[in-house]
Scaffold this motif. Structure first.
Motif, PDB file in Angstrom:
ATOM      1  N   SER A 167       8.480  -1.578  -2.818  1.00  0.00           N
ATOM      2  CA  SER A 167       8.162  -1.368  -1.400  1.00  0.00           C
ATOM      3  C   SER A 167       9.421  -1.378  -0.539  1.00  0.00           C
ATOM      4  O   SER A 167       9.518  -2.099   0.452  1.00  0.00           O
ATOM      5  CB  SER A 167       7.175  -2.419  -0.898  1.00  0.00           C
ATOM      6  N   VAL A 168      10.375  -0.541  -0.941  1.00  0.00           N
ATOM      7  CA  VAL A 168      11.641  -0.443  -0.214  1.00  0.00           C
ATOM      8  C   VAL A 168      11.841   0.994   0.249  1.00  0.00           C
ATOM      9  O   VAL A 168      11.670   1.925  -0.535  1.00  0.00           O
ATOM     10  CB  VAL A 168      12.838  -0.864  -1.107  1.00  0.00           C
ATOM     11  N   LEU A 169      12.194   1.147   1.526  1.00  0.00           N
ATOM     12  CA  LEU A 169      12.568   2.450   2.066  1.00  0.00           C
ATOM     13  C   LEU A 169      14.071   2.442   2.319  1.00  0.00           C
ATOM     14  O   LEU A 169      14.609   1.479   2.871  1.00  0.00           O
ATOM     15  CB  LEU A 169      11.845   2.731   3.381  1.00  0.00           C
ATOM     16  N   TYR A 170      14.733   3.510   1.909  1.00  0.00           N
ATOM     17  CA  TYR A 170      16.153   3.697   2.193  1.00  0.00           C
ATOM     18  C   TYR A 170      16.245   4.688   3.347  1.00  0.00           C
ATOM     19  O   TYR A 170      15.802   5.823   3.226  1.00  0.00           O
ATOM     20  CB  TYR A 170      16.889   4.188   0.954  1.00  0.00           C
ATOM     21  N   ILE A 171      16.816   4.234   4.442  1.00  0.00           N
ATOM     22  CA  ILE A 171      16.780   4.980   5.691  1.00  0.00           C
ATOM     23  C   ILE A 171      18.192   5.316   6.157  1.00  0.00           C
ATOM     24  O   ILE A 171      19.075   4.446   6.178  1.00  0.00           O
ATOM     25  CB  ILE A 171      16.041   4.165   6.772  1.00  0.00           C
ATOM     26  N   HIS A 172      18.380   6.580   6.520  1.00  0.00           N
ATOM     27  CA  HIS A 172      19.615   7.015   7.156  1.00  0.00           C
ATOM     28  C   HIS A 172      19.378   6.944   8.662  1.00  0.00           C
ATOM     29  O   HIS A 172      18.451   7.562   9.181  1.00  0.00           O
ATOM     30  CB  HIS A 172      19.957   8.455   6.746  1.00  0.00           C
ATOM     31  N   ALA A 173      20.208   6.186   9.340  1.00  0.00           N
ATOM     32  CA  ALA A 173      20.050   5.997  10.778  1.00  0.00           C
ATOM     33  C   ALA A 173      21.306   6.466  11.507  1.00  0.00           C
ATOM     34  O   ALA A 173      22.424   6.174  11.087  1.00  0.00           O
ATOM     35  CB  ALA A 173      19.786   4.533  11.092  1.00  0.00           C
ATOM     36  N   THR A 186      12.849  -2.005  13.956  1.00  0.00           N
ATOM     37  CA  THR A 186      12.042  -0.855  14.362  1.00  0.00           C
ATOM     38  C   THR A 186      11.131  -0.399  13.234  1.00  0.00           C
ATOM     39  O   THR A 186       9.955  -0.102  13.450  1.00  0.00           O
ATOM     40  CB  THR A 186      12.964   0.312  14.798  1.00  0.00           C
ATOM     41  N   VAL A 187      11.666  -0.365  12.019  1.00  0.00           N
ATOM     42  CA  VAL A 187      10.867   0.048  10.862  1.00  0.00           C
ATOM     43  C   VAL A 187       9.748  -0.950  10.607  1.00  0.00           C
ATOM     44  O   VAL A 187       8.591  -0.565  10.378  1.00  0.00           O
ATOM     45  CB  VAL A 187      11.760   0.197   9.612  1.00  0.00           C
ATOM     46  N   SER A 210       0.827  -1.195   0.000  1.00  0.00           N
ATOM     47  CA  SER A 210       0.000   0.000   0.000  1.00  0.00           C
ATOM     48  C   SER A 210       0.870   1.257   0.000  1.00  0.00           C
ATOM     49  O   SER A 210       1.795   1.396   0.817  1.00  0.00           O
ATOM     50  CB  SER A 210      -0.904  -0.001   1.238  1.00  0.00           C
ATOM     51  N   ASP A 211       0.570   2.178  -0.917  1.00  0.00           N
ATOM     52  CA  ASP A 211       1.278   3.457  -0.948  1.00  0.00           C
ATOM     53  C   ASP A 211       1.025   4.249   0.329  1.00  0.00           C
ATOM     54  O   ASP A 211       1.921   4.925   0.833  1.00  0.00           O
ATOM     55  CB  ASP A 211       0.837   4.288  -2.159  1.00  0.00           C
ATOM     56  N   LEU A 212      -0.186   4.179   0.847  1.00  0.00           N
ATOM     57  CA  LEU A 212      -0.521   4.919   2.055  1.00  0.00           C
ATOM     58  C   LEU A 212       0.260   4.394   3.255  1.00  0.00           C
ATOM     59  O   LEU A 212       0.790   5.178   4.057  1.00  0.00           O
ATOM     60  CB  LEU A 212      -2.026   4.854   2.332  1.00  0.00           C
ATOM     61  N   VAL A 213       0.363   3.095   3.395  1.00  0.00           N
ATOM     62  CA  VAL A 213       1.132   2.516   4.504  1.00  0.00           C
ATOM     63  C   VAL A 213       2.602   2.904   4.360  1.00  0.00           C
ATOM     64  O   VAL A 213       3.249   3.288   5.335  1.00  0.00           O
ATOM     65  CB  VAL A 213       0.950   0.981   4.566  1.00  0.00           C
ATOM     66  N   MET A 214       3.122   2.854   3.136  1.00  0.00           N
ATOM     67  CA  MET A 214       4.519   3.233   2.913  1.00  0.00           C
ATOM     68  C   MET A 214       4.750   4.700   3.282  1.00  0.00           C
ATOM     69  O   MET A 214       5.752   5.047   3.922  1.00  0.00           O
ATOM     70  CB  MET A 214       4.909   3.007   1.459  1.00  0.00           C
ATOM     71  N   LEU A 215       3.813   5.561   2.924  1.00  0.00           N
ATOM     72  CA  LEU A 215       3.913   6.975   3.277  1.00  0.00           C
ATOM     73  C   LEU A 215       3.897   7.161   4.790  1.00  0.00           C
ATOM     74  O   LEU A 215       4.721   7.899   5.346  1.00  0.00           O
ATOM     75  CB  LEU A 215       2.769   7.760   2.646  1.00  0.00           C
ATOM     76  N   LEU A 216       2.987   6.500   5.475  1.00  0.00           N
ATOM     77  CA  LEU A 216       2.877   6.660   6.926  1.00  0.00           C
ATOM     78  C   LEU A 216       4.101   6.100   7.649  1.00  0.00           C
ATOM     79  O   LEU A 216       4.560   6.682   8.640  1.00  0.00           O
ATOM     80  CB  LEU A 216       1.593   6.018   7.435  1.00  0.00           C
ATOM     81  N   VAL A 217       4.651   4.999   7.160  1.00  0.00           N
ATOM     82  CA  VAL A 217       5.882   4.465   7.754  1.00  0.00           C
ATOM     83  C   VAL A 217       7.026   5.453   7.530  1.00  0.00           C
ATOM     84  O   VAL A 217       7.817   5.719   8.438  1.00  0.00           O
ATOM     85  CB  VAL A 217       6.228   3.074   7.171  1.00  0.00           C
ATOM     86  N   VAL A 224      14.104   8.998   6.256  1.00  0.00           N
ATOM     87  CA  VAL A 224      13.942   8.283   4.991  1.00  0.00           C
ATOM     88  C   VAL A 224      14.542   9.155   3.900  1.00  0.00           C
ATOM     89  O   VAL A 224      14.144  10.302   3.718  1.00  0.00           O
ATOM     90  CB  VAL A 224      12.449   7.984   4.710  1.00  0.00           C
ATOM     91  N   VAL A 225      15.521   8.607   3.180  1.00  0.00           N
ATOM     92  CA  VAL A 225      16.178   9.381   2.129  1.00  0.00           C
ATOM     93  C   VAL A 225      15.630   9.052   0.743  1.00  0.00           C
ATOM     94  O   VAL A 225      15.770   9.853  -0.178  1.00  0.00           O
ATOM     95  CB  VAL A 225      17.713   9.208   2.151  1.00  0.00           C
ATOM     96  N   GLU A 226      15.024   7.891   0.599  1.00  0.00           N
ATOM     97  CA  GLU A 226      14.426   7.526  -0.685  1.00  0.00           C
ATOM     98  C   GLU A 226      13.413   6.411  -0.468  1.00  0.00           C
ATOM     99  O   GLU A 226      13.546   5.610   0.454  1.00  0.00           O
ATOM    100  CB  GLU A 226      15.501   7.053  -1.673  1.00  0.00           C
ATOM    101  N   ALA A 227      12.420   6.389  -1.346  1.00  0.00           N
ATOM    102  CA  ALA A 227      11.406   5.337  -1.285  1.00  0.00           C
ATOM    103  C   ALA A 227      11.205   4.775  -2.687  1.00  0.00           C
ATOM    104  O   ALA A 227      11.048   5.528  -3.641  1.00  0.00           O
ATOM    105  CB  ALA A 227      10.090   5.886  -0.750  1.00  0.00           C
TER     106      ALA A 227
END
Length: 187
Positions: A138-144, A159-160, A111-118, A130-133
């Motif tokens: 359905s992959v999020l690239y996250i800077h931690a 956590t994600v 779901s695009d909406l779930v991806m946006l909310l995450v 989040v640096v890129e989606a």
């Protein structure tokens, strides 16, 4: 070319209605006043924006779980407070060296909406962004922040996925719930 029947047009209108309402509310907030003129111009501008900048409709699951929403909000507020103190400690600690990493996290939901909310959840909690989606995979690239080893990478990934599971419990479709619970059992 698809055939536009009255029932199909009605269905498309109702799918786009949340976007229309949100754009009108945004227009009214930008102008800072509630008036009939702002309402009418907001509707006109929203209709023009929806025609010129076509976006695929966000498909809502049609369900909302109030209990899980309350749990989600409480946990989110706790994560923001905890993340704020953690980032502050990193900033003022003289011996602590901040290490960071960018990682890819594959979400279970399509779901695009779930991806946006995450993405919003992760970006609003201090210490991660989040640096890129990639919505097609359905992959999020996250800077931690404060990632020193593989174990801390896996904690951030977990956590994600836990945040995604909580969001799916609140608004996710039955398919997303099933997929999320199955992934939770595997990990």
């Amino acid at each position: 070319m698809p055939e536009y029947t009255p029932s199909r047009l009605r269905r498309n209108f109702f799918n786009q209605l949340p976007l229309l309402v949100w754009l009108v509310v945004l227009w009214m907030l930008l102008w800072g006043s509630l008036s009939w003129l702002n309402l009418v111009t907001g509707i006109l501008v929203a209709l023009i924006v929806m025609r010129v900048f076509y976006l695929p409709p966000v498909e809502l699951s049609g369900r909302f779980n109030l209990l899980w929403a309350v749990v989600f909000v409480v946990v989110f507020l706790w994560d923001v407070i905890r993340g704020s103190f953690h980032v502050a400690w990193i900033a003022i600690s003289p011996r602590r060296r901040a290490a960071s990493s960018v990682m890819a996290v594959h979400l279970n939901s399509r779901s695009d909406l779930v991806m946006l909310l995450v993405s919003l959840y992760i970006s609003l909690v201090p210490g991660s962004l989040v640096v890129e989606a990639d919505r097609y995979r359905s992959v999020l690239y996250i800077h931690a922040l404060d990632v020193h080893d593989d174990a801390s990478l896996e904690r951030m990934r977990a956590t994600v996925l836990v945040a995604e599971r909580r969001i799916v419990r609140v608004i996710g479709s039955r398919d997303d719930q099933r997929r999320s619970e199955n992934a939770g059992k595997e990990s």
